[in-house]
Scaffold this motif. Structure first.
Motif, PDB file in Angstrom:
ATOM      1  N   MET A  49       0.800  -1.159   0.072  1.00  0.00           N
ATOM      2  CA  MET A  49      -0.161  -0.011   0.056  1.00  0.00           C
ATOM      3  C   MET A  49       0.925   1.281   0.089  1.00  0.00           C
ATOM      4  N   LYS A  50       0.521   2.110  -0.912  1.00  0.00           N
ATOM      5  CA  LYS A  50       1.356   3.335  -1.151  1.00  0.00           C
ATOM      6  C   LYS A  50       0.585   4.445  -0.963  1.00  0.00           C
ATOM      7  N   LEU A  51       1.256   5.806  -0.529  1.00  0.00           N
ATOM      8  CA  LEU A  51       0.231   6.892  -0.274  1.00  0.00           C
ATOM      9  C   LEU A  51      -0.028   7.295  -1.462  1.00  0.00           C
ATOM     10  N   GLN A  52       0.465   7.180  -2.752  1.00  0.00           N
ATOM     11  CA  GLN A  52       0.165   7.575  -3.972  1.00  0.00           C
ATOM     12  C   GLN A  52      -1.035   6.886  -4.424  1.00  0.00           C
ATOM     13  N   GLN A  53      -1.158   5.477  -4.144  1.00  0.00           N
ATOM     14  CA  GLN A  53      -2.495   4.900  -4.251  1.00  0.00           C
ATOM     15  C   GLN A  53      -3.655   5.314  -3.432  1.00  0.00           C
ATOM     16  N   LEU A  54      -3.349   5.904  -2.286  1.00  0.00           N
ATOM     17  CA  LEU A  54      -4.622   6.466  -1.626  1.00  0.00           C
ATOM     18  C   LEU A  54      -4.971   7.695  -2.252  1.00  0.00           C
ATOM     19  N   ARG A  55      -3.927   8.583  -2.458  1.00  0.00           N
ATOM     20  CA  ARG A  55      -4.427   9.629  -3.041  1.00  0.00           C
ATOM     21  C   ARG A  55      -5.126   9.623  -4.505  1.00  0.00           C
ATOM     22  N   TYR A  56      -4.738   8.499  -5.090  1.00  0.00           N
ATOM     23  CA  TYR A  56      -5.583   8.393  -6.702  1.00  0.00           C
ATOM     24  C   TYR A  56      -6.893   7.890  -6.050  1.00  0.00           C
ATOM     25  N   LEU A  57      -7.051   7.113  -4.916  1.00  0.00           N
ATOM     26  CA  LEU A  57      -8.487   6.536  -4.578  1.00  0.00           C
ATOM     27  C   LEU A  57      -9.309   7.949  -3.890  1.00  0.00           C
ATOM     28  N   CYS A  58      -8.732   8.652  -3.124  1.00  0.00           N
ATOM     29  CA  CYS A  58      -9.322   9.766  -2.846  1.00  0.00           C
ATOM     30  C   CYS A  58      -9.939  10.790  -3.935  1.00  0.00           C
ATOM     31  N   GLU A  59      -8.934  11.073  -4.640  1.00  0.00           N
ATOM     32  CA  GLU A  59      -9.135  11.970  -5.797  1.00  0.00           C
ATOM     33  C   GLU A  59     -10.387  11.592  -6.747  1.00  0.00           C
ATOM     34  N   THR A  60     -10.327  10.354  -7.050  1.00  0.00           N
ATOM     35  CA  THR A  60     -11.294   9.513  -7.780  1.00  0.00           C
ATOM     36  C   THR A  60     -12.853   9.989  -7.258  1.00  0.00           C
ATOM     37  N   ALA A  61     -12.747   9.528  -5.914  1.00  0.00           N
ATOM     38  CA  ALA A  61     -13.947   9.771  -5.126  1.00  0.00           C
ATOM     39  C   ALA A  61     -14.551  11.281  -4.979  1.00  0.00           C
ATOM     40  N   HIS A  62     -13.400  12.256  -5.029  1.00  0.00           N
ATOM     41  CA  HIS A  62     -13.648  13.636  -5.119  1.00  0.00           C
ATOM     42  C   HIS A  62     -14.198  14.179  -6.500  1.00  0.00           C
ATOM     43  N   GLN A  63     -13.814  13.400  -7.392  1.00  0.00           N
ATOM     44  CA  GLN A  63     -13.991  14.060  -8.753  1.00  0.00           C
ATOM     45  C   GLN A  63     -15.343  12.957  -9.046  1.00  0.00           C
TER      46      GLN A  63
ATOM     47  N   ILE B 123     -19.450   3.838  -5.559  1.00  0.00           N
ATOM     48  CA  ILE B 123     -18.458   3.239  -4.267  1.00  0.00           C
ATOM     49  C   ILE B 123     -19.294   2.076  -3.583  1.00  0.00           C
ATOM     50  N   THR B 124     -18.503   1.018  -3.326  1.00  0.00           N
ATOM     51  CA  THR B 124     -19.076  -0.125  -2.577  1.00  0.00           C
ATOM     52  C   THR B 124     -19.169   0.369  -1.046  1.00  0.00           C
ATOM     53  N   GLN B 125     -20.098  -0.326  -0.395  1.00  0.00           N
ATOM     54  CA  GLN B 125     -20.150  -0.183   1.221  1.00  0.00           C
ATOM     55  C   GLN B 125     -18.950  -0.271   2.006  1.00  0.00           C
ATOM     56  N   PRO B 126     -18.016  -1.193   1.757  1.00  0.00           N
ATOM     57  CA  PRO B 126     -16.487  -1.142   2.310  1.00  0.00           C
ATOM     58  C   PRO B 126     -15.885   0.039   1.893  1.00  0.00           C
ATOM     59  N   GLY B 127     -16.078   0.257   0.490  1.00  0.00           N
ATOM     60  CA  GLY B 127     -15.174   1.286  -0.107  1.00  0.00           C
ATOM     61  C   GLY B 127     -15.558   2.692   0.531  1.00  0.00           C
ATOM     62  N   LYS B 128     -16.442   2.936   1.072  1.00  0.00           N
ATOM     63  CA  LYS B 128     -16.813   4.252   1.922  1.00  0.00           C
ATOM     64  C   LYS B 128     -15.971   4.387   2.939  1.00  0.00           C
ATOM     65  N   LEU B 129     -15.856   3.346   3.646  1.00  0.00           N
ATOM     66  CA  LEU B 129     -14.980   3.238   4.966  1.00  0.00           C
ATOM     67  C   LEU B 129     -13.524   3.278   4.638  1.00  0.00           C
TER      68      LEU B 129
ATOM     69  N   ILE C  77     -12.355   4.660   1.891  1.00  0.00           N
ATOM     70  CA  ILE C  77     -11.952   6.011   1.437  1.00  0.00           C
ATOM     71  C   ILE C  77     -11.900   7.026   2.587  1.00  0.00           C
ATOM     72  N   GLU C  78     -12.699   6.833   3.581  1.00  0.00           N
ATOM     73  CA  GLU C  78     -12.656   7.745   4.904  1.00  0.00           C
ATOM     74  C   GLU C  78     -11.327   7.475   5.592  1.00  0.00           C
ATOM     75  N   THR C  79     -10.990   6.272   5.601  1.00  0.00           N
ATOM     76  CA  THR C  79      -9.886   5.967   6.457  1.00  0.00           C
ATOM     77  C   THR C  79      -8.663   6.590   5.615  1.00  0.00           C
ATOM     78  N   ALA C  80      -8.658   6.331   4.267  1.00  0.00           N
ATOM     79  CA  ALA C  80      -7.523   6.734   3.508  1.00  0.00           C
ATOM     80  C   ALA C  80      -7.255   8.626   3.471  1.00  0.00           C
ATOM     81  N   MET C  81      -8.395   9.163   3.628  1.00  0.00           N
ATOM     82  CA  MET C  81      -8.580  10.516   3.820  1.00  0.00           C
ATOM     83  C   MET C  81      -7.901  10.845   5.021  1.00  0.00           C
ATOM     84  N   ARG C  82      -8.187  10.253   6.140  1.00  0.00           N
ATOM     85  CA  ARG C  82      -7.387  10.530   7.362  1.00  0.00           C
ATOM     86  C   ARG C  82      -5.942   9.960   7.322  1.00  0.00           C
TER      87      ARG C  82
END
Length: 315
Positions: free
Chosen positions: A1-15, A59-65, A67-72
């Motif tokens: 798991m990389k921070l870059q992956q988390l950024r991609y994840l969160c930005e996709t949800a944000h967009q 976004i899937t149900q586990p996906g919501k959780l 993404i919230e964790t990734a943002m933190r």
């Protein structure tokens, strides 16, 4: 798991699941984002996004959780950088303030003038929008502070710090009949077309409530998000303005007259909103105290620590 992956994840949800916009925002390619997200999903063993073919549609149900964790996690990573900067160079950096037009135009200038004199190496960024927009900027980490009156108390991710109370005045052209009123009433105001703030801005809900309590429907013919726009149309004779009292300056507004209306409306409170998980550099604490002297470093720190331990904010 990389921070870059988390950024991609969160930005996709944000967009809103638009990979093209996410790629543009992160200065990369759509296939790169798609590949990294799939790699992360494989590592986690669950799908974060719902797909229709190759399209991301939800976004899937586990996906919501997730993404919230990734943002933190991203905020915490950003806080680590801020802590390092704090000790390597305490007097330089960036302060981004999200606020409304009225605060930026009338409340903040003297504070910003003092702040920039004390911290000439700090880059100051003002981002204006509706209260909902500016609160979102802080919760997403795009701004350090939100300063507004309406709506931001609805964001539970923010620690709310009451700054000051204010009320309203009625602005009219010279020789307007309302200037002859011994005691201004809502009934008298409602005999004329009213020009005031858009519903989401600057205590508009308190205006509506005051009229409703008297069984009146305000005769609002024009709304704006900008106090100067309201004054412009009052000058043109299109109606009387209901304005934040801080937005009237007798020296500047020579072609208008103001009538105090604080006895007609409930006071409003301007607040600063801070993300619960944010790390504030020393100069941000100083800015807050300049804006609201009762909010010194110790008081703000105690509020932040109390919120992290689950304590509820009471204003």
């Amino acid at each position: 798991m990389k921070l870059q992956q988390l950024r991609y994840l969160c930005e996709t949800a944000h967009q809103n699941m638009n990979l093209s916009r996410a790629a543009k925002a992160l200065h990369t390619s759509q296939p790169a984002i798609s590949k990294q997200i799939q790699m992360l999903e494989e590592e986690l063993g669950v799908d974060v996004f719902l797909r229709n073919g190759k399209r991301v549609v939800g976004i899937t149900q586990p996906g919501k959780l997730i993404i919230e964790t990734a943002m933190r996690m991203l905020r915490d990573a950003d806080n680590l950088k801020k802590i390092a900067k704090e000790f390597s160079n305490e007097a330089s950096g960036t302060l981004t303030i999200a606020t409304t037009h009225t605060q930026a135009r009338y409340a903040l200038p003297p504070v910003i003038q003092r702040f920039t004199a004390r911290y000439p190496k700090v880059k100051l960024i003002l981002r204006q929008g509706s209260p909902m927009q500016i609160a979102t900027l802080v919760t997403s980490g795009e701004a350090d502070l939100a300063i507004a009156t309406e709506a931001i108390e609805q964001f539970h991710e923010l620690v709310m710090l009451p700054c000051y109370q204010w009320n309203r005045c009625i602005v009219v052209p010279p020789r307007h009949p309302l200037l002859k009123q011994k005691k201004l009433t809502l009934e008298a105001i409602n005999q004329y077309p009213i020009i005031t703030y858009d519903f989401a801005f600057t205590g508009r809900s308190k205006i509506n409530q005051a009229f409703a309590d008297q069984g009146l429907e305000p005769n609002v013919v024009l709304t704006a998000i900008d106090s100067d726009v309201i004054k412009t149309y009052v000058e043109l004779g299109l109606g009387v303005g209901i304005l934040a009292n801080m937005a009237f300056d007798a020296k500047r507004d020579k072609h208008l007259r103001a009538i105090d209306a604080s006895h007609l409306f409930e006071s409003s409170t301007t607040r600063i909103g801070i993300s619960r998980n944010s790390y504030l550099r020393g100069y941000i604490f100083d800015f807050i105290e300049m804006f609201a002297p009762h909010l010194d470093h110790a008081t703000v720190q105690a509020k932040l620590e109390g919120s992290k331990s689950g304590g509820a904010e009471k204003n």
